[in-house]
Design a protein around this motif. Structure first.
Motif, PDB file in Angstrom:
ATOM      1  N   PHE A 248     -14.381  28.194 -20.913  1.00 30.87           N
ATOM      2  CA  PHE A 248     -14.008  27.699 -22.238  1.00 30.87           C
ATOM      3  C   PHE A 248     -13.993  26.178 -22.292  1.00 30.87           C
ATOM      4  CE2 PHE A 248     -10.753  26.354 -25.356  1.00 30.87           C
ATOM      5  CZ  PHE A 248     -11.386  26.825 -26.500  1.00 30.87           C
ATOM      6  N   GLN A 249     -14.581  25.668 -23.353  1.00 33.94           N
ATOM      7  CA  GLN A 249     -14.531  24.245 -23.659  1.00 33.94           C
ATOM      8  C   GLN A 249     -14.367  24.117 -25.166  1.00 33.94           C
ATOM      9  OE1 GLN A 249     -17.838  21.969 -22.110  1.00 33.94           O
ATOM     10  NE2 GLN A 249     -17.411  20.202 -23.423  1.00 33.94           N
ATOM     11  N   LYS A 250     -13.329  23.401 -25.604  1.00 32.77           N
ATOM     12  CA  LYS A 250     -13.019  23.325 -27.030  1.00 32.77           C
ATOM     13  C   LYS A 250     -14.197  22.824 -27.848  1.00 32.77           C
ATOM     14  CE  LYS A 250      -8.050  22.493 -26.462  1.00 32.77           C
ATOM     15  NZ  LYS A 250      -6.932  21.526 -26.688  1.00 32.77           N
ATOM     16  N   PRO A 264     -19.905  25.912 -20.156  1.00 30.30           N
ATOM     17  CA  PRO A 264     -19.923  24.883 -19.108  1.00 30.30           C
ATOM     18  C   PRO A 264     -20.222  25.496 -17.746  1.00 30.30           C
ATOM     19  CG  PRO A 264     -17.983  24.668 -20.508  1.00 30.30           C
ATOM     20  CD  PRO A 264     -18.623  25.964 -20.875  1.00 30.30           C
ATOM     21  N   LEU A 265     -20.723  24.667 -16.836  1.00 29.53           N
ATOM     22  CA  LEU A 265     -21.081  25.149 -15.503  1.00 29.53           C
ATOM     23  C   LEU A 265     -19.872  25.502 -14.658  1.00 29.53           C
ATOM     24  CD1 LEU A 265     -24.004  22.691 -14.615  1.00 29.53           C
ATOM     25  CD2 LEU A 265     -24.156  25.054 -15.428  1.00 29.53           C
ATOM     26  N   LYS A 266     -18.711  24.906 -14.981  1.00 33.60           N
ATOM     27  CA  LYS A 266     -17.493  25.187 -14.226  1.00 33.60           C
ATOM     28  C   LYS A 266     -16.292  25.025 -15.143  1.00 33.60           C
ATOM     29  CE  LYS A 266     -17.388  20.421 -12.507  1.00 33.60           C
ATOM     30  NZ  LYS A 266     -17.368  19.556 -11.294  1.00 33.60           N
ATOM     31  N   ALA A 267     -15.151  25.444 -14.648  1.00 33.20           N
ATOM     32  CA  ALA A 267     -13.932  25.362 -15.442  1.00 33.20           C
ATOM     33  C   ALA A 267     -13.627  23.910 -15.794  1.00 33.20           C
ATOM     34  CB  ALA A 267     -12.765  25.974 -14.676  1.00 33.20           C
ATOM     35  N   ASN A 269     -10.713  22.694 -16.565  1.00 36.32           N
ATOM     36  CA  ASN A 269      -9.492  22.357 -15.817  1.00 36.32           C
ATOM     37  C   ASN A 269      -9.384  23.304 -14.630  1.00 36.32           C
ATOM     38  OD1 ASN A 269      -7.001  21.760 -14.797  1.00 36.32           O
ATOM     39  ND2 ASN A 269      -5.847  22.278 -16.652  1.00 36.32           N
ATOM     40  N   PRO A 270      -9.840  22.887 -13.447  1.00 31.57           N
ATOM     41  CA  PRO A 270      -9.833  23.780 -12.276  1.00 31.57           C
ATOM     42  C   PRO A 270      -8.446  24.295 -11.912  1.00 31.57           C
ATOM     43  CG  PRO A 270     -11.169  21.821 -11.866  1.00 31.57           C
ATOM     44  CD  PRO A 270     -10.418  21.566 -13.137  1.00 31.57           C
ATOM     45  N   GLU A 271      -7.387  23.568 -12.291  1.00 32.27           N
ATOM     46  CA  GLU A 271      -6.038  24.009 -11.972  1.00 32.27           C
ATOM     47  C   GLU A 271      -5.563  25.136 -12.883  1.00 32.27           C
ATOM     48  OE1 GLU A 271      -3.409  20.696 -11.915  1.00 32.27           O
ATOM     49  OE2 GLU A 271      -4.452  19.700 -10.247  1.00 32.27           O
ATOM     50  N   SER A 272      -6.221  25.279 -14.025  1.00 39.15           N
ATOM     51  CA  SER A 272      -5.901  26.368 -14.958  1.00 39.15           C
ATOM     52  C   SER A 272      -7.186  26.851 -15.613  1.00 39.15           C
ATOM     53  CB  SER A 272      -4.907  25.901 -16.025  1.00 39.15           C
ATOM     54  OG  SER A 272      -4.585  26.966 -16.911  1.00 39.15           O
ATOM     55  N   PRO A 273      -8.059  27.524 -14.825  1.00 35.05           N
ATOM     56  CA  PRO A 273      -9.373  27.917 -15.338  1.00 35.05           C
ATOM     57  C   PRO A 273      -9.263  28.932 -16.466  1.00 35.05           C
ATOM     58  CG  PRO A 273      -8.947  28.943 -13.215  1.00 35.05           C
ATOM     59  CD  PRO A 273      -7.839  27.968 -13.439  1.00 35.05           C
ATOM     60  N   GLU A 274     -10.072  28.715 -17.498  1.00 37.46           N
ATOM     61  CA  GLU A 274     -10.049  29.583 -18.673  1.00 37.46           C
ATOM     62  C   GLU A 274     -11.447  30.078 -19.012  1.00 37.46           C
ATOM     63  OE1 GLU A 274      -6.350  27.888 -21.361  1.00 37.46           O
ATOM     64  OE2 GLU A 274      -8.366  27.079 -21.702  1.00 37.46           O
ATOM     65  N   LYS A 275     -11.551  31.354 -19.327  1.00 36.23           N
ATOM     66  CA  LYS A 275     -12.775  31.928 -19.878  1.00 36.23           C
ATOM     67  C   LYS A 275     -12.589  32.123 -21.384  1.00 36.23           C
ATOM     68  CE  LYS A 275     -15.380  32.655 -16.147  1.00 36.23           C
ATOM     69  NZ  LYS A 275     -16.812  32.267 -16.004  1.00 36.23           N
TER      70      LYS A 275
END
Length: 319
Positions: A248-250, A264-267, A269-275
């Motif tokens: 997820f990216q706003k 996106p290719l990766k989360a 926020n790696p500390e709180s990854p969201e799909k």
């Protein structure tokens, strides 16, 4: 592995507006259940011819946005998606139980609070929230992704969770300018869950063309209880919200590639990854345009309570 050339097409025990309790979309009797779930997964795939469409909140006829609480769905952008197939139904409790048993994943939840809510034994009781043909609500994103990967392993076909673009393209019947994935493009909400909880009667047959109420009640209708959209896809508005494979990216639509966007290719926020979860009508959140097919929000990958359906990324029909 059950290769595609060995699979035979079988029918479903489904009535046009209500699923019956016998047989149906997957059982729990060992290898025969695996075969039945795998065969049905292929039979239930609806081919969606690719094309170009406007991804995102295309706006009402007067130019105002459908989704007013956030601007995650804007600006709408012209994108192209390749042909694919997508399940006509949300994944059910019965199908998930077969997957958990076949992959040895039940032990993961033996001591977990999820055990009796999201990894439950399906039942043949049509009146139970866990009736085998009601949509499963999984304990986390990983089990949704894992189920589709398991189907890929069993069939040799490229099963996966849908991208956001695939999900919306299918929900909008190949990109039509409709706000709801119903037979009419409008909502005729079944009042089934609107009354106070103590008066919900699970024996009442479905009415209307979707189930949006309520986020506070666990009960849902069996998959396929309401008329499909014009592609033949059920419950893409209402019943349960659905995982997609995209991080997820706003403001993703401002950066998305114009061909087969996949998030996106990766989360972010790696500390709180969201799909990204779509069909917020499935949570009962029907204000501010959240019941429309355009609503999109990020949900932690560890979050429970969402459903899903799988796609097959193949340019030709598979059934």
């Amino acid at each position: 592995m059950l290769r595609i050339e060995r699979l035979r097409v079988i029918g479903l025990t489904i009535m046009p507006t209500f699923l019956v309790a016998c047989g149906g979309l997957g059982g729990t009797d060992g290898d025969s259940s695996v075969s039945r779930v795998v065969e049905n997964a292929i039979e239930n795939q609806v081919f969606v011819e690719g094309g170009e469409f406007e991804l995102g909140d295309v706006g009402r006829p007067d130019g105002s946005a459908y989704v007013t609480l956030v601007d995650h769905s804007r600006p709408a952008i012209e994108v192209k998606v390749d042909s694919y197939s997508i399940s006509r139904y949300e994944t059910t409790w019965g199908q998930m139980r077969v997957y958990y048993e076949a992959t040895g994943r039940l032990s993961q939840y033996e001591e977990s609070p999820f055990k009796h809510r999201y990894v439950n034994s399906p039942t043949d009781d049509l009146l139970s929230p866990y009736f085998r043909n009601k949509p499963a609500r999984v304990p986390n994103y990983g089990e949704a992704e894992g189920y589709c990967a398991w189907l890929a392993q069993e069939t040799g076909l490229p099963f996966a969770l849908p991208t956001e673009a695939q999900w919306e393209y299918g929900a909008r019947s190949r990109g039509r300018r409709v706000a709801y994935a119903t037979n009419s493009g409008q909502v005729e909400n079944d009042p089934y869950l609107k009354r106070p909880t103590e008066y919900v009667d699970t024996s009442i047959r479905p009415s209307g063309n979707t189930l949006i109420h309520s986020s506070l009640k666990f009960e849902r209708r069996p998959v396929g209880s309401y008329p499909p959209n014009s592609l033949g896809l059920y419950d893409m508005t209402g019943n349960v919200a659905e995982w997609t494979q995209d991080w997820f990216q706003k403001d993703y639509y401002q950066h998305a590639p114009r061909t087969n966007p996949q998030g996106p290719l990766k989360a972010i926020n790696p500390e709180s990854p969201e799909k990204t979860v779509r069909d917020w009508a499935g949570h009962g959140d029907h204000v501010g345009g959240n019941a429309t097919v355009f609503a999109r929000y990020g949900v932690p990958v560890s979050a429970s309570g969402n459903g899903f359906r799988c796609v097959v990324n193949h340019p030709e029909p598979i059934n």
